[in-house]
Design an enzyme around this catalytic site. Structure first.
Site, PDB file in Angstrom:
ATOM      1  CG  ASP A   1      44.422  41.006  42.612  1.00 54.77           C
ATOM      2  OD1 ASP A   1      45.565  41.398  42.337  1.00 54.77           O
ATOM      3  OD2 ASP A   1      43.405  41.344  41.965  1.00 54.77           O
TER       4      ASP A   1
HETATM    5  C1  GLC Z   1      43.641  42.816  38.852  1.00 52.90           C
HETATM    6  C2  GLC Z   1      44.682  43.576  39.641  1.00 52.90           C
HETATM    7  C3  GLC Z   1      44.114  44.371  40.800  1.00 52.90           C
HETATM    8  C4  GLC Z   1      42.731  44.866  40.420  1.00 52.90           C
HETATM    9  C5  GLC Z   1      41.818  43.675  40.283  1.00 52.90           C
HETATM   10  C6  GLC Z   1      40.426  44.041  39.782  1.00 52.90           C
HETATM   11  O1  GLC Z   1      44.107  41.560  38.455  1.00 52.90           O
HETATM   12  O2  GLC Z   1      45.799  42.822  40.111  1.00 52.90           O
HETATM   13  O3  GLC Z   1      45.017  45.443  41.071  1.00 52.90           O
HETATM   14  O4  GLC Z   1      42.244  45.759  41.416  1.00 52.90           O
HETATM   15  O5  GLC Z   1      42.360  42.661  39.428  1.00 52.90           O
HETATM   16  O6  GLC Z   1      40.505  44.550  38.475  1.00 52.90           O
END
Ligand code: GLC
Length: 755
Positions: A224
């Site tokens: 993430d």
């Molecule tokens: C965010 C979310 C994830 C997302 C990523 C990019 O913090 O937890 O679901 O795809 O970052 O935006």
């Protein structure tokens, strides 16, 4: 190919180039590819990038969020939605679409429940797999997330999800397992949190032993955004791509680890191969049909809506005399806040969809109306990525509006837009309630299709709606100021708890009404094949969701009284009957006891219209094949009151070490928010972060603004190591600050001055 690349080149290829792109590499012959959110619509940011849905993105179809589509119980529909999403990503030159989210709705107040399908892992996994098959069918890669046990927003960057293995396997991994095995996603996104003390990014058991060796996943694992913990451990664990890019995080340490023989270069080559394979999958853009996608979004919202109450007032055949109330009739709450938030191609409110229906700003019109329809629910500041709700209450002004209108006119209907269960003390005062989740850009059209009978509601709840938050088992110890997540409840999540403990709920898992009625008959149980007949006994066509639960024998293992094991959705004309059938695998009877095992005995086979409304009942005898049941505290059999910390430690079989925040012992795991009460340096840093974030909001530290709260959570609640990856500050500056926070000012200043 990798043999022609330098070690440095290979390590850097396993980190993004920028916020949304991977690196190109001439030696490997790959271009940079773009990754974008999200689970219910494309969030491609052509300009300023962020992971919280704050900066603008290109117009895209906003489909209902998973909290809505989870209630459709319709795999074909999810595949159609996934296909449309994949088409839009491809048309915009995006190679990877970050979603679906398949985390379990462990507690009704989790801020991101709107993005997740269900409290039940079987339903969640089947719908996620269907979504993935759709996206992948278009040549766009999907990214199953957030792996794993990311069940709260509070301190998500540094929280530790602590649970026993049986709970992990049966509840928090099964959805991912089904999605991987039946969806075959190209990528999986690891979660921010730790799992039993080990960061998901560094977790070999999770990312290699289970995901790859047991489940057969052969794609790429990415972090993430900012979830990377230890790059060296992550390479060993099978975490291939660190996102976002641009920080060269732990490049020097990783090279030294290879040179010292502490990290095999082959581990890096393995990840490089997966990055290259993903980049090579990218397909050339092709245009897509946005009008067709709007029509699909409208159908999806109608198929997902759940009719929670209806004394016959719906559907309304004559619109004259109907009056709409509530701001949400004009300004719909149709999607959630955070990284999934998109710029809708077209947004239709209920008032847009029914211009011939009167809209009233207040209740003076209620008395004279033939039927009052009140649009209410949760607003963005109540639920969002980045923070959890404090309780299950609706905004007081909306409860007041419902009650005021109902007091003026008994012919009152409520349309409820929210991303998760809410308390409905007003439910007995109205004649009908239609829950639409967050219905997407076409929600207004879909709601009017349902209110006026152009569509027949067929959705069923994918999460339990307790009467009050206090009835939720986790309400005494979930998040809300507690950083680490202790899954004391074990497998007793949602209906698994309420039914086993005999706690009444307002509406149960699997519940939903229709404008017609259905009869269940002719149950046949032959070995593991189960069949029955469903008949439409009403006067209008409709769809019925038949749910199959098993009821295990009581014995040495604690088990929920019933668990969903399969479902079918069937369309029936008035008077029409169809036979539906199920094939039950051994897994349907199994529990995890250091491996999947089936306790012997007589299992109930229930065919039901909801988790409580059993229509047909049969039995199957299963021979036993289990090793000894572990010693388990009484609470997990008796379910009296709430489990204590001692019960939980006994279930775990170990003490949970307290981790007091102590000056001198702070690490890169800690956050500025945690340390500010123990260090002047961090107090100053926190107010500096607050001031910086506030600049983006007109200088106001506005905690009532969900975007401000999200920005603060991601800035001050992210671990110091996550701040290194997000490029918030230079690594050596953060190292220096940590030294000063730990009471070593001179060492800290030396570190901060080092170039
Ligand atoms: C965010 C979310 C994830 C997302 C990523 C990019 O913090 O937890 O679901 O795809 O970052 O935006």
């Amino acid at each position: 190919m990798t043999s022609e690349m330098t070690l440095r080149e290979k390590i850097l290829l396993c980190e993004g180039e920028s916020f949304w792109h991977t690196k190109a590499n001439d030696t490997a012959g790959i271009d940079s590819i773009m990754l974008c959110d999200g689970p219910h619509g494309l969030r491609k940011q052509a300009a300023a990038a962020d992971m919280l849905g704050i900066n603008e993105s290109v117009p895209a179809t906003c489909f209902p969020t998973a909290a809505a589509t989870g209630c459709s119980w319709d795999e074909e529909l999810l595949t159609e939605i996934g296909t449309a999403l994949g088409e839009e990503a491809r048309a915009e030159g995006v190679a990877v679409l970050l979603g679906p989210g398949v985390n379990i709705k462990r507690d009704p107040t989790c801020g991101r429940n709107f993005e997740y399908f269900s409290e039940d892992p079987y339903l969640a996994g089947k719908l996620a797999a269907a979504h993935i098959r759709g996206v992948e069918s278009t040549g766009t890669a999907s990214s199953l997330k957030h792996f794993a046990a990311n069940s709260q927003e509070y301190k998500r960057f540094s929280s530790d999800s602590v649970m026993d293995e049986r709970t992990l396997r049966e509840i928090y991994l099964t959805g991912f397992e089904i999605a991987v095995k039946e969806g075959s996603p190209s990528t999986v996104m690891c979660a921010y949190n730790k799992l039993n003390g080990v960061h998901c990014s560094d977790n070999k058991m999770l990312l290699t032993d289970i995901l790859r060796s047991e489940w057969g996943f052969d794609g790429l694992v990415m972090t993430d955004w900012g979830a990377m913990s230890d790059r060296i451990a992550a390479f060993k664990a099978g975490c291939d791509l660190n996102m976002p890019g641009g920080s060269d995080y732990m490049l020097r340490e990783t090279m030294e680890a290879v040179e010292r023989g502490e990290l095999l270069e082959s581990d890096i080559d393995r990840s490089v191969g997966r990055v290259i394979a993903l980049a090579k999958k990218k397909q050339a853009p092709v245009p897509c049909d946005m009008e067709a996608h709007y029509a699909l979004a409208r159908k999806a919202a109608a198929e997902s809506a759940v009719l929670l109450k209806n004394d016959g007032i719906l559907p309304v055949s004559d619109k004259s005399g109907v009056v709409f109330f509530g701001k949400m009739a004009k300004e719909p709450r149709y999607q959630g806040a955070g990284s999934s938030h998109i710029n809708p191609y077209r947004l239709i409110s209920a008032c847009d969809a029914a211009p011939d229906v009167k809209y009233a700003e207040d209740v003076s019109e209620a008395r004279s109306a033939k039927i009052c329809v009140v649009f209410a629910g949760l607003t963005d500041e109540y639920e969002s990525e980045g923070f959890d709700r404090d309780n299950m209450k609706m905004p007081p002004e909306q409860v007041a509006l419902i009650e005021a209108v109902a007091a003026e006119n008994t012919n009152t209907v409520v349309v409820l837009s929210c991303g998760s269960a809410v308390e409905c003390p007003w439910a007995d005062k109205v004649r009908a309630i239609l829950f639409v989740g967050l219905p997407g850009e076409a929600g207004g059209d879909a709601i009017c299709d349902l209110l006026f009978g152009r569509a027949n509601p067929c959705g069923k709840l994918a999460e339990s709606w307790p009467l009050s938050y206090e009835d939720a088992l986790t309400s005494g110890y979930y998040a809300h100021g507690k950083k680490d997540a202790h899954y004391r409840e074990g497998v007793y999540v949602g209906y698994r708890y309420y039914m086993s403990a005999g706690v009444p709920v307002r509406w149960e898992f699997g519940y939903g009404l229709s404008f017609t009625s259905f009869e269940y008959s002719d149950l046949k149980v032959d070995g593991k094949t189960v069949s029955c007949t469903i008949k439409n006994t009403g006067s209008v066509a409709g769809k019925e969701i038949a749910e199959l639960y098993i009821e295990p024998p009581r014995g040495d293992f604690y088990r929920p009284t019933r668990e969903l094991r399969d479902f079918r959705k069937v369309y029936l004309e008035p008077g029409e009957a169809k036979i539906i059938s199920f094939e039950l695998s051994d897994r349907a009877f199994a529990l995890w006891n250091d491996g999947w095992q089936i306790p012997g005995g007589e299992y109930g086979i229930l065919i039901a219209a909801s988790s409580e409304d059993v229509r047909l009942r049969g039995t199957i005898i299963r021979p036993g094949s289990t090793s000894a049941a572990p010693k388990t505290p009484d609470w997990y059999f008796a379910l009296k009151g709430k489990p204590t910390h001692a019960d939980f430690e006994a279930l775990l079989g170990r003490k949970i070490p307290e981790k007091p925040l102590k000056k001198g012992e702070f690490t890169m795991e800690n956050t500025v928010a945690e340390m500010r009460n123990h260090s002047l340096m961090m107090k100053i840093m926190y107010s500096a972060v607050e001031g910086t974030v506030a600049k983006g909001f007109g200088g106001k530290k506005d905690y009532s603004n969900p975007e401000f709260r999200m920005m603060m959570a991601s800035a001050a609640d992210a671990s110091m190591s996550a701040m290194k990856i997000n490029g918030a500050m230079k690594n050596y500056v953060l190292d220096g600050m940590l030294a000063i926070a730990n009471g070593h000012p001179l060492r800290g200043i030396r570190l901060m001055l080092k170039k």
